[in-house]
Write a protein that holds these residues in place. Structure first.
Motif, PDB file in Angstrom:
ATOM      1  N   LEU A  96     -10.674   4.265  13.740  1.00 33.64           N
ATOM      2  CA  LEU A  96      -9.245   4.240  13.603  1.00 33.64           C
ATOM      3  C   LEU A  96      -8.691   2.896  13.079  1.00 33.64           C
ATOM      4  N   ASN A  97      -9.165   1.882  13.588  1.00 34.51           N
ATOM      5  CA  ASN A  97      -8.696   0.505  13.060  1.00 34.51           C
ATOM      6  C   ASN A  97      -8.836   0.376  11.531  1.00 34.51           C
ATOM      7  N   SER A  98     -10.060   1.050  10.922  1.00 31.72           N
ATOM      8  CA  SER A  98     -10.293   0.787   9.475  1.00 31.72           C
ATOM      9  C   SER A  98      -9.180   1.650   8.806  1.00 31.72           C
ATOM     10  N   THR A  99      -8.451   2.519   9.441  1.00 32.41           N
ATOM     11  CA  THR A  99      -7.636   3.448   8.709  1.00 32.41           C
ATOM     12  C   THR A  99      -6.102   2.877   8.795  1.00 32.41           C
ATOM     13  N   LEU A 100      -6.062   2.216   9.923  1.00 35.82           N
ATOM     14  CA  LEU A 100      -4.711   1.800  10.384  1.00 35.82           C
ATOM     15  C   LEU A 100      -4.471   0.401   9.490  1.00 35.82           C
ATOM     16  N   LEU A 138      -4.121  -0.051   6.510  1.00 31.93           N
ATOM     17  CA  LEU A 138      -3.427   0.395   5.576  1.00 31.93           C
ATOM     18  C   LEU A 138      -2.019   1.028   6.134  1.00 31.93           C
ATOM     19  N   HIS A 139      -2.037   1.234   7.290  1.00 36.78           N
ATOM     20  CA  HIS A 139      -1.003   1.789   8.162  1.00 36.78           C
ATOM     21  C   HIS A 139      -0.397   1.411   9.228  1.00 36.78           C
ATOM     22  N   PRO A 140       0.069   0.105   9.241  1.00 36.38           N
ATOM     23  CA  PRO A 140       0.352  -0.672  10.474  1.00 36.38           C
ATOM     24  C   PRO A 140       1.650  -0.135  11.266  1.00 36.38           C
ATOM     25  N   ILE A 141       1.509   0.644  12.391  1.00 33.89           N
ATOM     26  CA  ILE A 141       2.683   1.336  12.890  1.00 33.89           C
ATOM     27  C   ILE A 141       2.966   1.010  14.073  1.00 33.89           C
ATOM     28  N   CYS A 142       2.252  -0.109  14.785  1.00 37.50           N
ATOM     29  CA  CYS A 142       2.716  -0.656  16.044  1.00 37.50           C
ATOM     30  C   CYS A 142       2.271  -1.996  16.201  1.00 37.50           C
ATOM     31  N   SER A 143       3.165  -2.720  17.028  1.00 33.16           N
ATOM     32  CA  SER A 143       3.116  -4.289  17.085  1.00 33.16           C
ATOM     33  C   SER A 143       1.718  -4.910  17.689  1.00 33.16           C
ATOM     34  N   ILE A 177      -0.028  10.276   9.597  1.00 36.04           N
ATOM     35  CA  ILE A 177      -1.286   9.605   8.822  1.00 36.04           C
ATOM     36  C   ILE A 177      -2.467  10.632   8.821  1.00 36.04           C
ATOM     37  N   PHE A 178      -2.832  11.102   9.974  1.00 29.11           N
ATOM     38  CA  PHE A 178      -3.884  11.934   9.914  1.00 29.11           C
ATOM     39  C   PHE A 178      -3.504  13.097   8.669  1.00 29.11           C
ATOM     40  N   THR A 179      -2.668  13.763   8.851  1.00 26.89           N
ATOM     41  CA  THR A 179      -2.335  14.656   7.835  1.00 26.89           C
ATOM     42  C   THR A 179      -2.414  14.331   6.549  1.00 26.89           C
ATOM     43  N   LEU A 180      -2.022  13.025   6.241  1.00 27.42           N
ATOM     44  CA  LEU A 180      -2.276  12.552   4.812  1.00 27.42           C
ATOM     45  C   LEU A 180      -3.457  12.145   4.438  1.00 27.42           C
ATOM     46  N   HIS A 181      -4.386  12.091   5.103  1.00 26.32           N
ATOM     47  CA  HIS A 181      -5.826  11.929   5.121  1.00 26.32           C
ATOM     48  C   HIS A 181      -6.620  13.140   5.562  1.00 26.32           C
ATOM     49  N   SER A 182      -6.091  14.142   5.789  1.00 28.94           N
ATOM     50  CA  SER A 182      -6.950  15.301   6.001  1.00 28.94           C
ATOM     51  C   SER A 182      -7.875  15.934   5.161  1.00 28.94           C
ATOM     52  N   ARG A 183      -7.277  16.101   3.914  1.00 34.45           N
ATOM     53  CA  ARG A 183      -8.206  16.378   2.904  1.00 34.45           C
ATOM     54  C   ARG A 183      -9.387  15.712   2.771  1.00 34.45           C
ATOM     55  N   GLU A 184      -9.730  14.685   3.301  1.00 30.52           N
ATOM     56  CA  GLU A 184     -10.844  13.785   3.206  1.00 30.52           C
ATOM     57  C   GLU A 184     -12.048  14.431   3.857  1.00 30.52           C
ATOM     58  N   MET A 185     -11.872  15.466   4.855  1.00 31.85           N
ATOM     59  CA  MET A 185     -12.815  16.309   5.598  1.00 31.85           C
ATOM     60  C   MET A 185     -13.461  17.168   4.605  1.00 31.85           C
TER      61      MET A 185
END
Length: 338
Positions: A102-106, A108-113, A210-218
């Protein structure tokens, strides 16, 4: 439309950079495979990703949110996090692996402090004491966050294994993205109405976006960060962003409170960080699916979040830990209001 930018800190001061001009630098610096960020352009003929975005029967999972304990009088049954529900999550060991992915994806997507604080809360779900009673005191809203985070973590883990042509280390039941996705959405719909509940719900919605944006990678395709999204994904993104906008509007998240001195440093910065993320994804998803942007400078008056070191920023903090300049440096997406 205001240009999308990233707010970064240098020597304690905020600097604004156009988002498009720094994306390539991120990819090179972080060593991220290009198929994780390239644009996906499709003619709409590609098959939908698994069965994630099709309507499914989830009544069995829905039942797990209600305790079998009798309800007195005419009281309405309230959704709770039961021990049986916690058992639907991946095991403790799998959770640790998913958090790493999860950290490797986030990045690019910092969404919490403070991702570190989120990890701590997630690991607390595995406290053996929860097995001593039918219903736990875990908020349904945070269960939504945990399920959404593990949905994204499981996707990233499986994608990484495929990229390296390696077999997953855990059984398929531990990686059931569809079940985790359904659990997150059900929990979002059943969560409470307090401010803390709604903040967690919005964080869960951001994780699902964010999951939906990356979901096609499956299925071996590229991440949806620009271009034209396939119809099932476009519909799912539309539903998620509509719910997120409604929650943000009802909670007043995007407006800076008139008297911030009555709230803690953690509450203020967490709220501002969440508001910045909501603002960014409102623009991003609206542009991607071709809908009207609802956010403008008049409705978004929240102050920009301060750059902090997320490893040391916690609810008890009375000062902001300065960014250390490494991977934990908190860079926050926002919209430029000029």
């Amino acid at each position: 439309m205001p240009p999308l930018v990233i707010l970064a800190s240098h020597m304690g001061s905020a600097t604004v950079h156009p988002l498009d001009s720094v994306t390539a630098l991120w990819v090179r610096t972080l060593g991220i495979p290009t198929n994780r960020v390239d644009a996906l352009v499709t003619n709409g003929l590609l098959p939908p990703t698994s069965r994630l975005f099709d309507s499914q029967e989830t009544s069995d999972l829905h039942t797990l949110f209600f305790s079998s304990e009798p309800v007195s009088g005419s009281r309405r049954r309230r959704a709770v996090v039961t021990f049986a529900l916690l058992q639907q999550l991946p095991s403790n060991m799998t959770c640790d692996t998913f958090i790493t992915s999860l950290n490797s994806t986030l990045i690019l997507h910092p969404i919490c402090s403070s991702m570190h604080h989120l990890e701590t809360r997630m690991r607390a779900l595995y406290d053996p004491q929860h097995g001593l009673k039918l219903a736990t005191d875990i908020p349904v809203s945070f269960f939504a966050v945990a399920a959404a985070a593990m949905t994204l973590g499981s996707l990233t883990y499986q994608t990484e294994k495929k990229a390296w042509k390696m077999q997953p280390e855990f059984p398929e039941s531990e990686q059931d993205i569809t079940k985790l996705f359904d659990l997150a959405k059900i929990a979002i719909s059943l969560a409470g109405e307090t401010d803390d509940d709604q903040n967690d719900v919005m964080l869960a919605l951001l994780l699902l976006i964010i999951f939906t944006l990356h979901s096609r990678e499956m299925d071996g395709y590229k991440a949806v960060v620009s271009g034209v999204a396939p119809s099932p994904i476009r519909q799912q993104l539309g539903q998620l962003i509509d719910t997120l906008r409604r929650k943000a509007d009802m909670s007043g998240l995007l407006s800076e409170p008139p008297n911030t001195t009555q709230s803690s440093l953690w509450s203020r910065e967490s709220r501002r960080s969440l508001a910045a993320a909501v603002a960014f994804y409102d623009f991003l998803v609206s542009d991607l699916i071709g809908t009207k942007v609802t956010l403008d400078g008049a409705s978004y008056t929240s102050e920009a979040p301060a750059p902090v070191d997320g490893r040391y920023f916690k609810p008890t903090s009375v000062t902001l830990p300065s960014p250390s300049g490494n991977i934990y440096h908190s860079s926050t997406f926002a919209t430029y209001r000029a």
